[in-house]
Design an enzyme around this catalytic site. Structure first.
Site, PDB file in Angstrom:
ATOM      1  N   SER A  74      34.676  73.554  42.643  1.00  0.00           N
ATOM      2  CA  SER A  74      34.845  72.177  42.185  1.00  0.00           C
ATOM      3  C   SER A  74      36.042  71.556  42.883  1.00  0.00           C
ATOM      4  O   SER A  74      37.009  72.240  43.226  1.00  0.00           O
ATOM      5  CB  SER A  74      35.059  72.141  40.658  1.00  0.00           C
ATOM      6  OG  SER A  74      35.071  70.804  40.192  1.00  0.00           O
ATOM      7  N   ASP A  75      35.961  70.261  43.114  1.00  0.00           N
ATOM      8  CA  ASP A  75      37.075  69.543  43.735  1.00  0.00           C
ATOM      9  C   ASP A  75      37.089  68.119  43.188  1.00  0.00           C
ATOM     10  O   ASP A  75      36.048  67.570  42.818  1.00  0.00           O
ATOM     11  CB  ASP A  75      36.932  69.514  45.253  1.00  0.00           C
ATOM     12  CG  ASP A  75      38.194  68.990  45.925  1.00  0.00           C
ATOM     13  OD1 ASP A  75      39.165  69.761  46.021  1.00  0.00           O
ATOM     14  OD2 ASP A  75      38.217  67.818  46.321  1.00  0.00           O
ATOM     15  N   GLN A  76      38.280  67.539  43.146  1.00  0.00           N
ATOM     16  CA  GLN A  76      38.418  66.189  42.602  1.00  0.00           C
ATOM     17  C   GLN A  76      39.215  65.304  43.546  1.00  0.00           C
ATOM     18  O   GLN A  76      40.253  65.716  44.077  1.00  0.00           O
ATOM     19  CB  GLN A  76      39.112  66.235  41.237  1.00  0.00           C
ATOM     20  CG  GLN A  76      39.135  64.899  40.510  1.00  0.00           C
ATOM     21  CD  GLN A  76      39.732  65.046  39.117  1.00  0.00           C
ATOM     22  OE1 GLN A  76      40.940  65.096  38.954  1.00  0.00           O
ATOM     23  NE2 GLN A  76      38.872  65.133  38.107  1.00  0.00           N
TER      24      GLN A  76
END
Length: 204
Positions: A74-76
């Site tokens: 996951s990355d934001q």
């Protein structure tokens, strides 16, 4: 107690304690491994594309070390007026970020990847999604923003605010289809991906 069906090794590819806490809510046994990748955005890359690419790269990096596993990446990426807002790194940068964002709406792109290597690392099943969260920051004076930063020191967070902590006090509104996306791991999207990978949550 939920279980993996068929039996599989589930790995969270992240060093974030917040993502680890969120995943633990599902009651599934999992491991944590930290990916080592370059998180720099590519020239001309859109915020959504950056988040999706990095989420997949994180999952792929861990999958290379753990064949036959299910790996979550996951990355934001936070954006204001289409420009990416990175992790501030220090107090001065964080204060500048909050000053720029006060009274404004910031879009957080939280990308999610589920890398299923059970059919072999050369032919994995990859699911990708990007959850957008629209966050309106309160129009607060410099003194309050400075005080908040000195208390929580969110210098490793894009947008300089931890909504799971005291940062919620500097936010006016949060709008998203997935309530845990802003914290870093969209569980509604993730449980959908795991279901499609034949993971059962309610075995007797």
């Amino acid at each position: 107690m939920p279980s993996l069906s068929p039996p599989a090794r589930l790995i969270l590819g992240s060093s974030s304690v917040y993502r680890k806490e969120l995943l633990s809510r599902l009651g599934l046994p999992f491991e944590v491994m930290s990916p080592d990748i370059d998180e720099t955005a590519l020239p001309g890359e859109t915020p959504a594309a950056t988040a999706l690419r990095l989420a997949q790269q994180k999952a792929t990096a861990i999958a290379a070390k753990a064949p036959d596993a299910l790996v979550i990446g996951s990355d934001q990426v936070a954006t204001l007026d289409g420009a990416q807002i990175g992790k501030p790194g220090n107090h001065a940068n964080a204060l500048q970020q909050l000053q720029t964002m006060r009274g404004r709406e910031v879009i957080f792109h939280t990308a999610l990847c589920l890398f299923d290597g059970r059919s072999g690392i050369s032919s994995p099943q990859i699911q990708l999604d990007n959850i957008q969260t629209f966050v309106t920051f309160r129009d607060l004076p410099d003194a309050e923003l400075d005080a908040y930063l000195r208390i929580e020191q969110p210098y490793d967070c894009a947008g300089s605010a931890k909504n799971e902590g005291l940062g919620i006090a500097i936010l006016e509104k949060i709008s998203s289809s997935d309530p845990t996306a802003l914290t870093g791991l969209p569980l509604i999207a993730l449980t959908g991906m795991l279901r499609r990978a034949n993971i059962s949550f309610f075995n007797n």
